[in-house]
Design an enzyme around this catalytic site. Structure first.
Site, PDB file in Angstrom:
ATOM      1  N   GLU A  49     -25.859 -21.792 -21.135  1.00 16.94           N
ATOM      2  CA  GLU A  49     -26.829 -20.695 -20.873  1.00 16.94           C
ATOM      3  C   GLU A  49     -26.132 -19.356 -20.718  1.00 16.94           C
ATOM      4  O   GLU A  49     -26.548 -18.513 -19.927  1.00 16.94           O
ATOM      5  CB  GLU A  49     -27.675 -20.995 -19.631  1.00 16.94           C
ATOM      6  CG  GLU A  49     -28.766 -21.990 -19.849  1.00 16.94           C
ATOM      7  CD  GLU A  49     -29.530 -21.776 -21.126  1.00 16.94           C
ATOM      8  OE1 GLU A  49     -29.743 -20.620 -21.532  1.00 16.94           O
ATOM      9  OE2 GLU A  49     -29.904 -22.788 -21.750  1.00 16.94           O
TER      10      GLU A  49
HETATM   11  C1  LIG Z   1     -22.866 -30.010 -22.493  1.00 21.79           C
HETATM   12  C2  LIG Z   1     -23.303 -28.808 -23.256  1.00 21.79           C
HETATM   13  C3  LIG Z   1     -24.659 -28.599 -23.466  1.00 21.79           C
HETATM   14  C4  LIG Z   1     -25.084 -27.487 -24.202  1.00 21.79           C
HETATM   15  N1  LIG Z   1     -26.416 -27.342 -24.490  1.00 21.79           N
HETATM   16  C5  LIG Z   1     -26.808 -26.372 -25.361  1.00 21.79           C
HETATM   17  C6  LIG Z   1     -28.150 -26.318 -25.836  1.00 21.79           C
HETATM   18  O1  LIG Z   1     -28.998 -27.122 -25.456  1.00 21.79           O
HETATM   19  N2  LIG Z   1     -28.470 -25.347 -26.739  1.00 21.79           N
HETATM   20  C7  LIG Z   1     -27.555 -24.448 -27.195  1.00 21.79           C
HETATM   21  O2  LIG Z   1     -27.905 -23.606 -28.009  1.00 21.79           O
HETATM   22  N3  LIG Z   1     -26.269 -24.487 -26.763  1.00 21.79           N
HETATM   23  C8  LIG Z   1     -25.878 -25.422 -25.863  1.00 21.79           C
HETATM   24  N4  LIG Z   1     -24.581 -25.480 -25.445  1.00 21.79           N
HETATM   25  C9  LIG Z   1     -23.642 -24.483 -25.917  1.00 21.79           C
HETATM   26  C10 LIG Z   1     -23.259 -23.479 -24.854  1.00 21.79           C
HETATM   27  O3  LIG Z   1     -24.343 -22.650 -24.544  1.00 21.79           O
HETATM   28  C11 LIG Z   1     -22.030 -22.704 -25.373  1.00 21.79           C
HETATM   29  O4  LIG Z   1     -20.951 -23.619 -25.321  1.00 21.79           O
HETATM   30  C12 LIG Z   1     -21.751 -21.454 -24.570  1.00 21.79           C
HETATM   31  O5  LIG Z   1     -22.725 -20.484 -24.824  1.00 21.79           O
HETATM   32  C13 LIG Z   1     -20.380 -20.849 -24.915  1.00 21.79           C
HETATM   33  O6  LIG Z   1     -20.190 -20.732 -26.290  1.00 21.79           O
HETATM   34  P1  LIG Z   1     -18.852 -21.310 -26.945  1.00 21.79           P
HETATM   35  O7  LIG Z   1     -18.707 -22.722 -26.504  1.00 21.79           O
HETATM   36  O8  LIG Z   1     -18.866 -21.041 -28.389  1.00 21.79           O
HETATM   37  O9  LIG Z   1     -17.685 -20.499 -26.260  1.00 21.79           O
HETATM   38  P2  LIG Z   1     -17.121 -19.081 -26.767  1.00 21.79           P
HETATM   39  O10 LIG Z   1     -18.249 -18.164 -27.049  1.00 21.79           O
HETATM   40  O11 LIG Z   1     -16.119 -19.326 -27.827  1.00 21.79           O
HETATM   41  O12 LIG Z   1     -16.410 -18.579 -25.452  1.00 21.79           O
HETATM   42  C14 LIG Z   1     -15.075 -18.978 -25.088  1.00 21.79           C
HETATM   43  C15 LIG Z   1     -14.635 -18.071 -23.931  1.00 21.79           C
HETATM   44  O13 LIG Z   1     -14.581 -16.706 -24.383  1.00 21.79           O
HETATM   45  C16 LIG Z   1     -15.405 -15.882 -23.576  1.00 21.79           C
HETATM   46  N5  LIG Z   1     -16.068 -14.888 -24.409  1.00 21.79           N
HETATM   47  C17 LIG Z   1     -16.661 -15.078 -25.610  1.00 21.79           C
HETATM   48  N6  LIG Z   1     -17.172 -13.915 -26.059  1.00 21.79           N
HETATM   49  C18 LIG Z   1     -16.927 -12.978 -25.123  1.00 21.79           C
HETATM   50  C19 LIG Z   1     -17.217 -11.592 -24.997  1.00 21.79           C
HETATM   51  N7  LIG Z   1     -17.931 -10.929 -25.900  1.00 21.79           N
HETATM   52  N8  LIG Z   1     -16.790 -10.950 -23.891  1.00 21.79           N
HETATM   53  C20 LIG Z   1     -16.102 -11.600 -22.938  1.00 21.79           C
HETATM   54  N9  LIG Z   1     -15.803 -12.919 -23.000  1.00 21.79           N
HETATM   55  C21 LIG Z   1     -16.211 -13.594 -24.077  1.00 21.79           C
HETATM   56  C22 LIG Z   1     -16.426 -16.828 -22.925  1.00 21.79           C
HETATM   57  O14 LIG Z   1     -16.908 -16.311 -21.694  1.00 21.79           O
HETATM   58  C23 LIG Z   1     -15.598 -18.085 -22.736  1.00 21.79           C
HETATM   59  O15 LIG Z   1     -14.866 -18.010 -21.554  1.00 21.79           O
HETATM   60  C24 LIG Z   1     -24.135 -26.559 -24.685  1.00 21.79           C
HETATM   61  C25 LIG Z   1     -22.772 -26.770 -24.442  1.00 21.79           C
HETATM   62  C26 LIG Z   1     -22.359 -27.884 -23.759  1.00 21.79           C
HETATM   63  C27 LIG Z   1     -20.883 -28.106 -23.584  1.00 21.79           C
END
Ligand SMILES: Cc1cc2nc3c(=O)[nH]c(=O)nc-3n(C[C@H](O)[C@H](O)[C@H](O)COP(=O)(O)OP(=O)(O)OC[C@H]3O[C@@H](n4cnc5c(N)ncnc54)[C@H](O)[C@@H]3O)c2cc1C
Length: 615
Positions: free
Chosen positions: A450
């Protein structure tokens, strides 16, 4: 120890810290008497403690086996979900017009906390369905509402929320799933999504996916995203299930925690026939998705509270049972205990000062986070239910300001509290059979999904603090100061240095806020460097003041077990004051240092390439 829903504590916080009583005085919640509130939350607590909590550990061990595109939920989950939905819990805050109960969001927030304390892997599914209901209610066509809302609200069908793709996590605008106009008003969807919670399962006969995609020719980034409703089974004009839609779960993830919640890789349009229906307007998908996301962010904050509560209950019970060590001879209170058991007899570890420190940290952080989350829910209620437009706008702005704090603070402290819970258990905390480890594993995701907590902090300083030129946040700080004044005026020695520490905390927050507002215009990178620290500072001041407000309310009621809303061992006057004082003197006391980090330490972050490499 099995989770016991802390009903009286929940009600006390709702009324005296979160503003439920104030909202009622302003004319909201008129149809909901105290007896109704007690009855609804009491029944929810019973279901959570008696039906859901026993499923938690076995569900964690069983997981959600995946075979031939199908997910099996753990034994007993289907029946529990059926009974839960039949009792109407899915529709607590949903509109009565479509079969819901139209109860306050604040009441639903308390329920969400209890479902998730009992079994977070169970609670997360309905949270997303409820968020989908909100979005569909606000943006769906009458046809879509008629076909899908009643069954989503009754829980007969569940909903999902789908943004994430491999290249599009925090940067939602990078997503590539496509939508083509089919000519009959519907769309054909093609693409895939990862990490989709409850994307496939056997709890309901149909699953309604809410998916962000890009219509051909749409602008790049978030401005070109549209929201689509995509049913697993198509629904005929008679409401009956028809053909299977062209979508599938390809696999599920193997995760650190939340094992009984299937996290799916979804594929749309293998055969070019995935039917989707537009929710809202083309290219306005983020507006509709934000309605879902704000609900879901508060709900995830509540998951943080939920796990923290369960971990705290378990640690306190263990600390009373586990005997180890002898009391320190110089401590009078400990000497008393030693006399009780004799000098060589081990004492329950709750007698050790450091264990007490851990338990108080757990208890007070949990209660502060609960108060912040419930206050956010009350603000949301004001934004929907207040009589005049100005009051609705004020509610909406307050909810906007508090939502990132509710989400990030509650989930950060959830991991901290669950970690302390393991510490209280010593080596047994690291062993799975106690359950302390599951809390820790389950809590960790709440800081990530989220919108990661880093993204929440950025949202707070770049969008929420500048609302109405800073007037919203300044007004909020003034409100906190009124609580500080009330603590000072009470002049009760039991509060110790609470008034002084909270005055320092609110002054620190005010100082850091003005610095952030100025820096956003001149040095936005410096403001970003302190965003996460600012959010913690905000929550320390807000949480401290809310706990003090509760303590003052308990003191006004004069008391202990007989007082309205008391009963939990911390809901009594002395317990409430002790928690408020502990938080103020040990946690909010860190606020001046946090403010210094925000306002003075940006360069140490921005000029540190030598340590981690250039950006
Ligand atoms: C168990 C689980 C359930 C989930 N359920 C859902 C779901 O139902 N629907 C759905 O759509 N998604 C879901 N997700 C996905 C989840 O919302 C994302 O994993 C999350 O939004 C982070 O995206 P990412 O994993 O690509 O990390 P990234 O975006 O790659 O982030 C990696 C790190 O970089 C930081 N970062 C990235 N961009 C920036 C920025 N612009 N400024 C500062 N810091 C930044 C982040 O804070 C984080 O620390 C789920 C994930 C898991 C693991």
């Amino acid at each position: 120890m099995a989770y016991q829903a802390p009903i009286e504590d929940i009600i006390f916080t709702l009324k005296h810290a979160a503003g439920f009583a104030g909202a009622r005085a302003d004319g909201l919640y008129q149809d909901l008497g105290d007896d109704d509130l007690d009855a609804v939350l009491g029944e929810a607590g019973r279901f959570a403690s008696e039906v859901l909590a026993p499923l938690n550990a076995p569900g964690d061990r069983y997981g959600t086996p995946f075979r031939d595109g199908e997910v099996t939920t753990p034994p007993g989950w289907k029946e529990a979900y059926r009974d839960w939905a039949a009792a109407g819990w899915n529709g607590v805050a949903a509109p009565a017009e479509w079969g819901g109960q139209s109860l306050p969001r604040a009441v639903n927030a308390a329920c969400i906390e209890m479902w998730n304390s009992a079994a977070m892997a169970f609670g997360i599914g309905p949270v997303l369905t409820m968020a989908a209901v909100d979005s569909l209610t606000a943006f769906g066509t009458e046809d879509l509402k008629k076909t899908y809302l009643p069954k989503l609200i009754s829980g007969e069908w569940m909903g999902t929320m789908q943004l994430t793709e491999p290249q599009a996590g925090s940067d939602v605008g990078a997503l590539r799933t496509r939508a083509g106009r089919a000519g009959d008003g519907s769309y054909r969807i093609a693409g895939s999504k990862i990490f989709i919670t409850y994307g496939e399962h056997d709890l309901t006969e149909n699953i309604i996916h809410f998916v962000l995609a890009r219509v051909a020719g749409a602008p790049d980034g978030t401005k070109g995203l549209s929201l689509f409703l995509i049913p697993k089974f198509l629904v005929g004009p008679d409401g009956k299930l028809g053909a299977r839609n062209d979508l599938r779960a390809n696999s599920i993830e193997h995760k650190l925690g939340l094992h009984a919640s299937p996290t799916c890789h979804m594929v749309y349009g293998d055969n070019g026939g995935c039917v989707g229906y537009l929710v809202g307007e083309e290219n306005r998908g983020m507006t509709a998705m934000f309605t879902m996301m704000n609900e879901a962010r508060l709900a995830v904050g509540l998951q943080g509270v939920a796990i923290a509560e369960a971990a705290t209950q378990q640690a306190i019970a263990y600390a009373h049972e586990r005997r180890q060590g002898r009391p320190h001879p110089t401590l009078p209170r400990m000497r008393g205990r030693e006399r009780e058991g004799g000098p060589s007899e081990a004492v329950p570890i709750i007698a050790h000062v450091d264990v007490r420190r851990m338990l108080l940290t757990m208890r007070s952080l949990t209660r502060a986070a609960r108060a912040i989350c419930y206050a956010t829910a009350v603000a949301l209620d004001r934004s929907h239910l207040a009589g005049d437009p100005a009051a609705r706008k004020a509610g909406q702005e307050r909810a906007a300001l508090l939502t990132p704090v509710a989400k990030a603070f509650s989930t950060d402290i959830s991991s901290e509290v669950a970690s302390l819970g393991i510490q209280v258990h010593g080596g047994m905390g690291f062993i799975e059979e106690t359950g302390a480890a599951q809390h820790y594993r389950d809590a960790r995701i709440t800081q990530i999904y989220e919108g990661t907590n880093g993204i929440q902090a950025i949202d707070l300083i770049t969008r929420k603090v500048p609302l109405s030129g800073g007037a919203v946040v300044r007004g909020y700080i003034e409100e906190l100061r009124r609580t500080v004044d009330a603590v000072t005026a009470a002049n009760d020695p039991a509060f110790g240095a609470t008034g002084v520490r909270l005055a320092e905390a609110t002054d620190s927050l005010a100082r850091a806020t003005e610095w952030v507002l100025a820096a956003l215009a001149t040095r936005p990178d410096a403001a970003l460097a302190g965003a996460t620290t600012y959010l913690r500072l905000f929550a320390s001041a807000a949480g401290g003041c809310m706990l003090a407000a509760e303590a003052l309310a308990a003191a006004r009621q004069g008391g202990d077990e007989s007082a309205e809303g008391s009963g939990d061992n911390g809901a009594d006057k002395s317990g409430r004051i002790a928690i408020a004082r502990f938080f103020a003197e040990n946690l909010a006391a860190q606020a001046p240092a946090l403010a210094r980090i925000v306002t003075e330490s940006a360069e140490s972050v921005l000029a540190a390439d030598a340590a981690i490499g250039a950006a």
